[in-house]
Design a protein around this motif. Structure first.
Motif, PDB file in Angstrom:
ATOM      1  N   LYS A 275      55.378 112.297  45.730  1.00  0.00           N
ATOM      2  CA  LYS A 275      55.790 113.038  44.544  1.00  0.00           C
ATOM      3  C   LYS A 275      55.603 112.124  43.338  1.00  0.00           C
ATOM      4  O   LYS A 275      56.282 111.111  43.190  1.00  0.00           O
ATOM      5  CB  LYS A 275      57.243 113.484  44.644  1.00  0.00           C
ATOM      6  N   MET A 276      54.654 112.485  42.484  1.00  0.00           N
ATOM      7  CA  MET A 276      54.293 111.648  41.346  1.00  0.00           C
ATOM      8  C   MET A 276      54.904 112.192  40.056  1.00  0.00           C
ATOM      9  O   MET A 276      55.094 113.401  39.890  1.00  0.00           O
ATOM     10  CB  MET A 276      52.775 111.588  41.192  1.00  0.00           C
ATOM     11  N   ALA A 277      55.204 111.277  39.142  1.00  0.00           N
ATOM     12  CA  ALA A 277      55.711 111.626  37.815  1.00  0.00           C
ATOM     13  C   ALA A 277      54.865 110.922  36.771  1.00  0.00           C
ATOM     14  O   ALA A 277      54.218 109.906  37.050  1.00  0.00           O
ATOM     15  CB  ALA A 277      57.180 111.220  37.677  1.00  0.00           C
ATOM     16  N   VAL A 278      54.860 111.455  35.560  1.00  0.00           N
ATOM     17  CA  VAL A 278      54.089 110.859  34.478  1.00  0.00           C
ATOM     18  C   VAL A 278      54.903 110.907  33.190  1.00  0.00           C
ATOM     19  O   VAL A 278      55.668 111.851  32.945  1.00  0.00           O
ATOM     20  CB  VAL A 278      52.736 111.592  34.293  1.00  0.00           C
ATOM     21  N   SER A 279      54.766 109.856  32.390  1.00  0.00           N
ATOM     22  CA  SER A 279      55.372 109.820  31.058  1.00  0.00           C
ATOM     23  C   SER A 279      54.357 109.212  30.096  1.00  0.00           C
ATOM     24  O   SER A 279      53.387 108.576  30.529  1.00  0.00           O
ATOM     25  CB  SER A 279      56.671 109.008  31.058  1.00  0.00           C
ATOM     26  N   PHE A 280      54.579 109.376  28.807  1.00  0.00           N
ATOM     27  CA  PHE A 280      53.606 108.892  27.826  1.00  0.00           C
ATOM     28  C   PHE A 280      54.287 108.661  26.486  1.00  0.00           C
ATOM     29  O   PHE A 280      55.371 109.208  26.212  1.00  0.00           O
ATOM     30  CB  PHE A 280      52.457 109.895  27.662  1.00  0.00           C
ATOM     31  N   ALA A 281      53.631 107.867  25.640  1.00  0.00           N
ATOM     32  CA  ALA A 281      54.153 107.620  24.293  1.00  0.00           C
ATOM     33  C   ALA A 281      53.093 106.912  23.466  1.00  0.00           C
ATOM     34  O   ALA A 281      52.279 106.140  23.994  1.00  0.00           O
ATOM     35  CB  ALA A 281      55.423 106.768  24.344  1.00  0.00           C
ATOM     36  N   PRO A 282      53.082 107.141  22.135  1.00  0.00           N
ATOM     37  CA  PRO A 282      52.212 106.354  21.253  1.00  0.00           C
ATOM     38  C   PRO A 282      52.821 104.982  21.017  1.00  0.00           C
ATOM     39  O   PRO A 282      54.044 104.848  20.847  1.00  0.00           O
ATOM     40  CB  PRO A 282      52.178 107.183  19.968  1.00  0.00           C
ATOM     41  N   VAL A 283      51.969 103.955  21.014  1.00  0.00           N
ATOM     42  CA  VAL A 283      52.449 102.586  20.776  1.00  0.00           C
ATOM     43  C   VAL A 283      51.403 101.828  19.966  1.00  0.00           C
ATOM     44  O   VAL A 283      50.254 102.253  19.839  1.00  0.00           O
ATOM     45  CB  VAL A 283      52.719 101.834  22.089  1.00  0.00           C
ATOM     46  N   GLN A 284      51.816 100.701  19.439  1.00  0.00           N
ATOM     47  CA  GLN A 284      50.903  99.763  18.784  1.00  0.00           C
ATOM     48  C   GLN A 284      50.987  98.432  19.526  1.00  0.00           C
ATOM     49  O   GLN A 284      52.068  97.851  19.641  1.00  0.00           O
ATOM     50  CB  GLN A 284      51.280  99.566  17.319  1.00  0.00           C
ATOM     51  N   ILE A 285      49.839  97.984  20.042  1.00  0.00           N
ATOM     52  CA  ILE A 285      49.796  96.722  20.774  1.00  0.00           C
ATOM     53  C   ILE A 285      49.634  95.571  19.780  1.00  0.00           C
ATOM     54  O   ILE A 285      48.690  95.557  18.971  1.00  0.00           O
ATOM     55  CB  ILE A 285      48.644  96.716  21.788  1.00  0.00           C
ATOM     56  N   LYS A 286      50.542  94.640  19.834  1.00  0.00           N
ATOM     57  CA  LYS A 286      50.497  93.502  18.923  1.00  0.00           C
ATOM     58  C   LYS A 286      49.486  92.465  19.427  1.00  0.00           C
ATOM     59  O   LYS A 286      49.323  92.291  20.640  1.00  0.00           O
ATOM     60  CB  LYS A 286      51.883  92.873  18.810  1.00  0.00           C
ATOM     61  N   PRO A 287      48.795  91.778  18.527  1.00  0.00           N
ATOM     62  CA  PRO A 287      47.847  90.746  18.959  1.00  0.00           C
ATOM     63  C   PRO A 287      48.588  89.606  19.648  1.00  0.00           C
ATOM     64  O   PRO A 287      49.732  89.307  19.307  1.00  0.00           O
ATOM     65  CB  PRO A 287      47.201  90.286  17.647  1.00  0.00           C
ATOM     66  N   PRO A 288      47.963  88.975  20.653  1.00  0.00           N
ATOM     67  CA  PRO A 288      48.643  87.892  21.363  1.00  0.00           C
ATOM     68  C   PRO A 288      48.856  86.674  20.475  1.00  0.00           C
ATOM     69  O   PRO A 288      48.075  86.417  19.550  1.00  0.00           O
ATOM     70  CB  PRO A 288      47.684  87.575  22.517  1.00  0.00           C
ATOM     71  N   ALA A 289      49.913  85.943  20.749  1.00  0.00           N
ATOM     72  CA  ALA A 289      50.199  84.731  19.971  1.00  0.00           C
ATOM     73  C   ALA A 289      49.114  83.688  20.178  1.00  0.00           C
ATOM     74  O   ALA A 289      48.760  82.941  19.256  1.00  0.00           O
ATOM     75  CB  ALA A 289      51.568  84.189  20.366  1.00  0.00           C
ATOM     76  N   LYS A 290      48.586  83.630  21.398  1.00  0.00           N
ATOM     77  CA  LYS A 290      47.509  82.684  21.704  1.00  0.00           C
ATOM     78  C   LYS A 290      46.212  83.469  21.803  1.00  0.00           C
ATOM     79  O   LYS A 290      46.037  84.294  22.698  1.00  0.00           O
ATOM     80  CB  LYS A 290      47.795  81.963  23.018  1.00  0.00           C
ATOM     81  N   LYS A 291      45.292  83.238  20.876  1.00  0.00           N
ATOM     82  CA  LYS A 291      44.048  84.009  20.815  1.00  0.00           C
ATOM     83  C   LYS A 291      43.053  83.473  21.839  1.00  0.00           C
ATOM     84  O   LYS A 291      42.499  82.383  21.683  1.00  0.00           O
ATOM     85  CB  LYS A 291      43.468  83.942  19.398  1.00  0.00           C
ATOM     86  N   LEU A 292      42.808  84.266  22.910  1.00  0.00           N
ATOM     87  CA  LEU A 292      41.880  83.859  23.952  1.00  0.00           C
ATOM     88  C   LEU A 292      40.482  84.443  23.761  1.00  0.00           C
ATOM     89  O   LEU A 292      39.526  83.967  24.366  1.00  0.00           O
ATOM     90  CB  LEU A 292      42.419  84.293  25.321  1.00  0.00           C
ATOM     91  N   GLY A 293      40.382  85.488  22.943  1.00  0.00           N
ATOM     92  CA  GLY A 293      39.091  86.101  22.667  1.00  0.00           C
ATOM     93  C   GLY A 293      38.840  86.189  21.178  1.00  0.00           C
ATOM     94  O   GLY A 293      39.680  85.786  20.362  1.00  0.00           O
ATOM     95  N   GLU A 294      37.696  86.732  20.812  1.00  0.00           N
ATOM     96  CA  GLU A 294      37.330  86.864  19.403  1.00  0.00           C
ATOM     97  C   GLU A 294      37.769  88.251  18.925  1.00  0.00           C
ATOM     98  O   GLU A 294      37.130  89.258  19.238  1.00  0.00           O
ATOM     99  CB  GLU A 294      35.829  86.654  19.237  1.00  0.00           C
ATOM    100  N   HIS A 295      38.849  88.279  18.172  1.00  0.00           N
ATOM    101  CA  HIS A 295      39.400  89.563  17.706  1.00  0.00           C
ATOM    102  C   HIS A 295      40.218  89.338  16.446  1.00  0.00           C
ATOM    103  O   HIS A 295      40.474  88.197  16.028  1.00  0.00           O
ATOM    104  CB  HIS A 295      40.267  90.198  18.793  1.00  0.00           C
ATOM    105  N   GLY A 296      40.640  90.447  15.837  1.00  0.00           N
ATOM    106  CA  GLY A 296      41.431  90.375  14.616  1.00  0.00           C
ATOM    107  C   GLY A 296      42.908  90.211  14.901  1.00  0.00           C
ATOM    108  O   GLY A 296      43.329  89.985  16.040  1.00  0.00           O
ATOM    109  N   ASN A 297      43.706  90.388  13.858  1.00  0.00           N
ATOM    110  CA  ASN A 297      45.149  90.174  13.969  1.00  0.00           C
ATOM    111  C   ASN A 297      45.965  91.431  13.693  1.00  0.00           C
ATOM    112  O   ASN A 297      47.181  91.350  13.528  1.00  0.00           O
ATOM    113  CB  ASN A 297      45.579  89.062  13.002  1.00  0.00           C
ATOM    114  N   ASP A 298      45.290  92.594  13.649  1.00  0.00           N
ATOM    115  CA  ASP A 298      46.004  93.845  13.382  1.00  0.00           C
ATOM    116  C   ASP A 298      46.419  94.510  14.697  1.00  0.00           C
ATOM    117  O   ASP A 298      45.676  94.461  15.695  1.00  0.00           O
ATOM    118  CB  ASP A 298      45.120  94.809  12.590  1.00  0.00           C
ATOM    119  N   PRO A 299      47.587  95.154  14.711  1.00  0.00           N
ATOM    120  CA  PRO A 299      48.013  95.889  15.916  1.00  0.00           C
ATOM    121  C   PRO A 299      47.044  97.033  16.227  1.00  0.00           C
ATOM    122  O   PRO A 299      46.383  97.576  15.339  1.00  0.00           O
ATOM    123  CB  PRO A 299      49.399  96.419  15.542  1.00  0.00           C
ATOM    124  N   LEU A 300      46.962  97.407  17.499  1.00  0.00           N
ATOM    125  CA  LEU A 300      46.057  98.457  17.954  1.00  0.00           C
ATOM    126  C   LEU A 300      46.867  99.703  18.308  1.00  0.00           C
ATOM    127  O   LEU A 300      47.756  99.660  19.169  1.00  0.00           O
ATOM    128  CB  LEU A 300      45.273  97.991  19.186  1.00  0.00           C
TER     129      LEU A 300
END
Length: 482
Positions: A275-300
Motif C-alpha cells: 500500500k503506497m502513499a504519496v505527498s508533494f510540496a514546492p521547495v527551494q533547494i539552497k546551494p551547498p556550503a561547500k561548492k563541489l561543482g560549477e554552479h551559481g549561488n541562487d536557490p533552485l
C-alpha cells in the motif's frame, strides 16, 4: 502504393556519414545480420566468415567512429520522437564495461569496479515512451575513462577537472533538445546541485531521485522564507499523504559488494502487495556550503515528491523514494504521473543487461580503442532489439506479424521444433515470445501474469545454447560423423 518495410539497418544507419556510401551500405548490411543474431561473440553474431571479415575491415576505417555510428541512430531516434504525442522520457544511467582481459588495451582503459579492473564507464541515455513503455532508441552514449585522482587534490582543482565523474550527467544530456517534450529521468547519482541547476535551465522537464538531505526553503518565491529553512527529507516526511494506491512488488535478491573487503552481502525481498502513499510540496533547494561543482549561488525552485510504503511487513525494508522535479505538482494526479515516470527507470537497467549478457558487448577482441569504440556503438544499438522484441510481442498486431521480421529464422526454427516437435516458419511474434517464456519456466496459464524480463532472459539464454548445439551438429555432419 505499398512501400516496402525498412530493415533495422536501414532505419538506424542509412544516413551514417562514413566518408563513402559503400561503407554506409556495408554498415546497414552488417547491422541487419547482427540484429538477427544479437547474442554471443562476433564470430557467433556473423556466422558467415565473409561478413565477419567485412565487419573487421569496416571498424578499421578512420571515418568509422563511435560518434559517426551513434549520430545516425540518434537522427532516427529523433524522427521517432517527433511522431509521438505527449512526453518522451530520457532515462540516464551508467554501466561498467569490463575489458580487463584485453591486455593490449589495459594501458588505455580506466579503473572500474573496486579499482582492480579496467574498462569504460558507459553513460547511456535511453528514449522511452511512458505510455507504452516501449523503447524508442539510444539518444546518447558517453564512454568515460575513470582516471586516478591526483594526490592531495584540492576541492577547487577537482571542481575544474574535466575528467570529474559527476560531469557525466552533463555530458550525457548535452545533445538533447531544449524541449519540454523531453523528460530526463535519473537515479540518485544525478543528485548534484550542478546538474539540478543545469536541468532547470535546459528547457526540459526532469525527475531525479534525491540522494542528499539538502537544505531547503519550503515554498516558491514570496511563499518561502529563509527563516523556515529545513531539510528536504525531514520536510517531505512531515507532509500528509495526498493519495494511495496498491503496488505489486516482486521478489528480489540484491547482492551488494563491499568496497573494501570485496565480499557480497545478500538482501532478500519477498513478493507482496504494498500500500503506497504519496505527498508533494514546492521547495527551494539552497546551494551547498561547500561548492563541489560549477554552479551559481541562487536557490533552485523545484517540487519534492515523496513515495512510501505505509505498513511494510515485519522484517521487510520499507519502500521509499524522494523525487525532485520541475514538473508542477498541484494534486494527486500530478504526483502519480511523476512517480510513473520514475518507475520507467528500471527499463535502462534491463537494457544494460541486454548489452552485456544478451549481446556480449565486452567480448570483441580489438587491439585499439579507435576500432573497439565504433563496435561498442553498433552493438549498443543492436541490443535495443532484445527489448523491442518484447515490446513487439505486446503490440496489437503481435499475433499477425511474423516472428522472422524481427528475429533470425534459425531462432524460430529451433524454438518451434522444441515447442511443437516440428518447424513452424510462419510463427507469429506472439507465438515466439510465449514459447521463449515457456522455455524460461513460464507456464502460460490463463491465471498467470505476462512473463517478466527475468523469465524471458532465462529462456533466451537456453535458446542460445540450443542454437549453438544445432550449429555444432551441422559441423559434425559435414565431417561425416553420425
Amino acid at each position: 502504393m505499398v512501400l516496402p518495410l525498412q530493415t533495422f539497418g536501414q532505419v538506424n544507419f542509412a544516413n551514417a556519414q562514413l566518408g563513402d556510401k559503400r561503407r554506409t551500405n556495408r554498415l546497414v548490411q552488417l547491422a541487419d545480420s547482427m540484429a538477427r543474431r544479437p547474442s554471443g561473440t562476433l564470430p557467433q553474431k556473423f556466422n558467415s566468415p565473409k561478413d565477419l571479415r567485412a565487419f573487421y575491415r569496416l571498424m578499421d576505417r578512420d571515418q568509422v567512429t563511435h560518434e559517426a555510428i551513434l549520430a545516425s541512430h540518434r537522427e532516427a531516434t529523433c524522427l521517432k520522437i517527433k511522431q509521438i504525442r505527449g512526453p518522451v522520457l530520457i532515462l540516464h544511467d551508467a554501466t561498467e564495461l569490463d575489458f580487463t582481459n584485453h591486455k593490449s588495451l589495459s594501458d588505455d582503459m580506466g579503473q572500474i569496479g573496486n579499482g582492480n579492473r579496467r574498462g569504460y564507464i558507459a553513460q547511456n541515455s535511453l528514449a522511452v515512451n511512458p505510455k507504452t513503455r516501449q523503447v524508442i532508441g539510444l539518444y546518447n552514449q558517453v564512454l568515460h575513462h575513470r582516471e586516478d585522482a591526483p594526490k592531495d587534490e584540492l576541492t577547487a582543482q577537482k571542481r575544474k577537472r574535466e575528467s570529474r565523474e559527476s560531469r557525466l550527467w552533463l555530458r550525457g544530456a548535452d545533445p538533447l533538445a531544449n524541449s519540454e517534450k523531453l523528460v530526463d529521468v535519473c537515479d540518485r547519482g544525478a543528485d548534484t546541485f550542478e546538474f539540478l541547476e543545469h536541468e532547470l535551465a535546459s528547457g526540459r522537464r526532469f525527475v531525479i531521485r534525491a540522494s542528499h538531505n539538502r537544505a531547503i526553503i519550503p515554498g516558491h518565491g514570496d511563499q518561502g522564507s529563509s527563516d523556515q529553512a529545513c531539510y528536504l527529507r525531514n520536510y517531505a516526511a512531515s507532509l500528509p499523504p495526498a493519495g494511495h494506491w496498491t503496488l505489486s512488488v516482486t521478489s528480489k535478491v540484491d547482492k551488494k559488494v563491499r568496497v573494501r573487503k570485496g565480499k557480497k552481502k545478500s538482501a532478500n525481498r519477498r513478493a507482496r502487495e504494498a500500500k503506497m502513499a504519496v505527498s508533494f510540496a514546492p521547495v527551494q533547494i539552497k546551494p551547498p556550503a561547500k561548492k563541489l561543482g560549477e554552479h551559481g549561488n541562487d536557490p533552485l525552485a523545484v517540487w519534492v515528491v515523496r513515495v512510501w510504503e505505509e505498513d511494510p511487513p515485519a522484517g521487510e525494508e520499507r519502500l521509499e523514494w524522494f523525487l525532485i522535479t520541475n514538473q508542477p505538482v498541484l494534486d494527486f494526479e500530478d504526483a502519480y504521473q511523476v512517480v510513473g515516470w520514475y518507475e520507467c527507470r528500471w527499463i535502462i537497467e534491463e537494457y544494460h543487461k541486454g548489452m552485456k549478457t544478451g549481446c556480449s558487448i565486452e567480448s570483441p577482441q580489438f587491439t585499439s580503442e579507435e576500432r573497439l569504440q565504433p563496435a561498442i556503438a553498433l552493438i549498443s544499438v543492436v541490443a535495443l532489439t532484445l527489448l523491442q522484441m518484447r515490446d513487439a510481442s505486446r503490440r496489437w498486431d503481435a499475433k499477425k506479424r511474423k516472428a522472422t521480421e524481427v528475429i533470425c529464422s534459425d531462432y524460430v526454427s529451433v524454438l518451434s521444433a522444441w515447442r511443437h516437435g516440428q518447424i513452424k516458419p510462419d510463427w507469429s511474434i506472439h507465438d515466439f515470445f510465449y514459447a521463449l517464456a515457456r522455455l524460461g519456466g513460464h507456464q502460460n496459464r490463463k491465471s498467470d501474469h505476462p512473463p517478466g524480463w527475468q523469465t524471458i532472459w532465462r529462456g533466451w539464454n537456453d535458446l542460445q545454447a540450443m542454437l549453438c548445439g544445432v550449429d555444432a551438429m551441422k559441423i559434425v555432419k559435414r565431417c561425416g560423423q553420425t
